[in-house]
Design a protein around this motif. Structure first.
Motif, PDB file in Angstrom:
ATOM      1  N   ASN A  50     -83.478 -27.726 -25.416  1.00 29.26           N
ATOM      2  CA  ASN A  50     -84.159 -26.814 -26.229  1.00 29.26           C
ATOM      3  C   ASN A  50     -83.905 -25.254 -26.015  1.00 29.26           C
ATOM      4  O   ASN A  50     -84.575 -24.465 -26.202  1.00 29.26           O
ATOM      5  N   THR A  51     -82.726 -25.076 -25.286  1.00 30.52           N
ATOM      6  CA  THR A  51     -82.435 -23.479 -25.071  1.00 30.52           C
ATOM      7  C   THR A  51     -81.944 -22.934 -26.012  1.00 30.52           C
ATOM      8  O   THR A  51     -81.331 -23.483 -27.128  1.00 30.52           O
ATOM      9  N   PRO A  52     -82.164 -21.605 -26.148  1.00 28.74           N
ATOM     10  CA  PRO A  52     -81.854 -20.733 -27.263  1.00 28.74           C
ATOM     11  C   PRO A  52     -80.289 -20.573 -27.175  1.00 28.74           C
ATOM     12  O   PRO A  52     -79.504 -20.194 -28.164  1.00 28.74           O
ATOM     13  N   ILE A  53     -79.523 -21.089 -26.128  1.00 27.35           N
ATOM     14  CA  ILE A  53     -78.038 -20.615 -26.047  1.00 27.35           C
ATOM     15  C   ILE A  53     -77.542 -21.971 -26.778  1.00 27.35           C
ATOM     16  O   ILE A  53     -77.563 -22.954 -26.262  1.00 27.35           O
ATOM     17  N   ASP A  54     -76.520 -21.706 -27.722  1.00 31.28           N
ATOM     18  CA  ASP A  54     -76.019 -22.779 -28.391  1.00 31.28           C
ATOM     19  C   ASP A  54     -74.542 -22.954 -27.757  1.00 31.28           C
ATOM     20  O   ASP A  54     -73.615 -22.163 -27.853  1.00 31.28           O
ATOM     21  N   GLN A  55     -74.513 -24.031 -27.004  1.00 31.46           N
ATOM     22  CA  GLN A  55     -73.010 -24.575 -26.457  1.00 31.46           C
ATOM     23  C   GLN A  55     -72.144 -24.934 -27.524  1.00 31.46           C
ATOM     24  O   GLN A  55     -72.837 -25.562 -28.434  1.00 31.46           O
ATOM     25  N   PRO A  56     -70.934 -24.965 -27.392  1.00 27.14           N
ATOM     26  CA  PRO A  56     -70.049 -25.711 -28.739  1.00 27.14           C
ATOM     27  C   PRO A  56     -70.226 -27.153 -28.672  1.00 27.14           C
ATOM     28  O   PRO A  56     -70.373 -27.952 -27.775  1.00 27.14           O
ATOM     29  N   HIS A  57     -70.402 -27.714 -29.733  1.00 28.29           N
ATOM     30  CA  HIS A  57     -70.664 -29.026 -30.160  1.00 28.29           C
ATOM     31  C   HIS A  57     -70.690 -29.327 -31.645  1.00 28.29           C
ATOM     32  O   HIS A  57     -70.244 -28.340 -32.450  1.00 28.29           O
ATOM     33  N   GLU A  58     -70.522 -30.405 -31.754  1.00 26.43           N
ATOM     34  CA  GLU A  58     -70.160 -30.929 -33.407  1.00 26.43           C
ATOM     35  C   GLU A  58     -70.828 -32.470 -33.659  1.00 26.43           C
ATOM     36  O   GLU A  58     -70.520 -33.240 -32.476  1.00 26.43           O
ATOM     37  N   CYS A  59     -71.088 -32.569 -34.672  1.00 30.76           N
ATOM     38  CA  CYS A  59     -71.631 -33.878 -35.002  1.00 30.76           C
ATOM     39  C   CYS A  59     -70.579 -34.291 -35.903  1.00 30.76           C
ATOM     40  O   CYS A  59     -70.530 -33.994 -37.246  1.00 30.76           O
ATOM     41  N   ARG A  60     -69.770 -35.312 -35.542  1.00 30.40           N
ATOM     42  CA  ARG A  60     -68.754 -35.944 -36.433  1.00 30.40           C
ATOM     43  C   ARG A  60     -68.915 -37.312 -36.947  1.00 30.40           C
ATOM     44  O   ARG A  60     -69.629 -38.150 -36.363  1.00 30.40           O
ATOM     45  N   TRP A  61     -68.842 -37.349 -38.374  1.00 30.50           N
ATOM     46  CA  TRP A  61     -69.068 -38.558 -38.959  1.00 30.50           C
ATOM     47  C   TRP A  61     -67.993 -39.326 -38.497  1.00 30.50           C
ATOM     48  O   TRP A  61     -66.797 -38.989 -38.584  1.00 30.50           O
ATOM     49  N   ASN A  62     -68.223 -40.751 -38.237  1.00 28.30           N
ATOM     50  CA  ASN A  62     -67.057 -41.764 -37.903  1.00 28.30           C
ATOM     51  C   ASN A  62     -67.127 -42.821 -39.069  1.00 28.30           C
ATOM     52  O   ASN A  62     -67.933 -43.101 -39.575  1.00 28.30           O
ATOM     53  N   PRO A  63     -66.150 -43.510 -39.043  1.00 29.32           N
ATOM     54  CA  PRO A  63     -65.867 -44.600 -39.969  1.00 29.32           C
ATOM     55  C   PRO A  63     -66.937 -45.736 -40.127  1.00 29.32           C
ATOM     56  O   PRO A  63     -67.155 -46.448 -41.027  1.00 29.32           O
ATOM     57  N   VAL A  64     -67.600 -45.922 -39.010  1.00 36.30           N
ATOM     58  CA  VAL A  64     -68.544 -46.998 -38.621  1.00 36.30           C
ATOM     59  C   VAL A  64     -69.837 -46.643 -39.569  1.00 36.30           C
ATOM     60  O   VAL A  64     -70.695 -47.609 -39.966  1.00 36.30           O
ATOM     61  N   GLY A  65     -70.059 -45.314 -39.891  1.00 35.41           N
ATOM     62  CA  GLY A  65     -71.087 -44.924 -40.726  1.00 35.41           C
ATOM     63  C   GLY A  65     -72.573 -44.057 -39.966  1.00 35.41           C
ATOM     64  O   GLY A  65     -73.363 -44.071 -40.282  1.00 35.41           O
ATOM     65  N   VAL A  66     -71.925 -43.743 -38.673  1.00 36.77           N
ATOM     66  CA  VAL A  66     -72.916 -42.850 -37.856  1.00 36.77           C
ATOM     67  C   VAL A  66     -72.262 -41.679 -37.603  1.00 36.77           C
ATOM     68  O   VAL A  66     -71.059 -41.270 -37.659  1.00 36.77           O
ATOM     69  N   TYR A  67     -73.031 -40.444 -37.129  1.00 30.38           N
ATOM     70  CA  TYR A  67     -72.639 -39.391 -36.475  1.00 30.38           C
ATOM     71  C   TYR A  67     -72.585 -39.479 -35.256  1.00 30.38           C
ATOM     72  O   TYR A  67     -73.332 -40.035 -34.369  1.00 30.38           O
ATOM     73  N   GLU A  68     -71.387 -38.811 -34.595  1.00 27.18           N
ATOM     74  CA  GLU A  68     -71.301 -38.886 -33.108  1.00 27.18           C
ATOM     75  C   GLU A  68     -71.406 -37.602 -32.600  1.00 27.18           C
ATOM     76  O   GLU A  68     -70.952 -36.669 -33.339  1.00 27.18           O
ATOM     77  N   LEU A  69     -71.848 -37.550 -31.312  1.00 28.81           N
ATOM     78  CA  LEU A  69     -72.257 -35.794 -30.997  1.00 28.81           C
ATOM     79  C   LEU A  69     -71.092 -35.868 -29.992  1.00 28.81           C
ATOM     80  O   LEU A  69     -70.711 -36.353 -28.892  1.00 28.81           O
ATOM     81  N   TRP A  70     -70.250 -34.718 -30.241  1.00 30.74           N
ATOM     82  CA  TRP A  70     -69.145 -34.203 -29.370  1.00 30.74           C
ATOM     83  C   TRP A  70     -69.540 -32.807 -28.780  1.00 30.74           C
ATOM     84  O   TRP A  70     -70.175 -32.015 -29.632  1.00 30.74           O
ATOM     85  N   TRP A  71     -69.483 -32.749 -27.452  1.00 32.33           N
ATOM     86  CA  TRP A  71     -69.977 -31.090 -27.130  1.00 32.33           C
ATOM     87  C   TRP A  71     -69.017 -30.845 -25.843  1.00 32.33           C
ATOM     88  O   TRP A  71     -68.187 -31.686 -25.280  1.00 32.33           O
ATOM     89  N   SER A  72     -69.347 -29.469 -25.346  1.00 30.16           N
ATOM     90  CA  SER A  72     -68.434 -28.902 -24.166  1.00 30.16           C
ATOM     91  C   SER A  72     -69.340 -29.204 -23.316  1.00 30.16           C
ATOM     92  O   SER A  72     -70.493 -28.415 -23.229  1.00 30.16           O
ATOM     93  N   ARG A  73     -69.259 -29.907 -22.326  1.00 32.81           N
ATOM     94  CA  ARG A  73     -69.920 -29.895 -21.020  1.00 32.81           C
ATOM     95  C   ARG A  73     -69.670 -28.758 -19.999  1.00 32.81           C
ATOM     96  O   ARG A  73     -68.670 -28.299 -19.631  1.00 32.81           O
TER      97      ARG A  73
END
Length: 73
Positions: A50-73
């Motif tokens: 819950n830091t105020p700094i927002d790292q690059p990330h993306e919630c991607r919809w996949n064909p199975v029907g869920v959102y996958e979390l993709w992020w820069s580590r």
């Protein structure tokens, strides 16, 4: 000789395509998936503390029907 040349050209093309896509997006699959976009964003916030700094990330919809979390580590 033609088969070797064709194999080399195809192999190099595949190598270039994978290298380009990897460098264009430095996001990696986190291994977490969520039923909705909002829960994916909340899951990201929980993972980064819950830091105020927002790292690059993306919630991607996949064909199975869920959102996958993709992020820069």
């Amino acid at each position: 000789m033609r088969k070797i040349l064709a194999g080399t050209v195809i192999g190099f093309g595949v190598l270039l395509a994978t290298a380009t896509s990897a460098s264009a997006s430095d996001l990696h699959y986190s291994g977490h998936h969520y039923p909705s976009y909002d829960s994916c964003e909340a899951g990201y916030r929980d993972l980064v503390g819950n830091t105020p700094i927002d790292q690059p990330h993306e919630c991607r919809w996949n064909p199975v029907g869920v959102y996958e979390l993709w992020w820069s580590r």
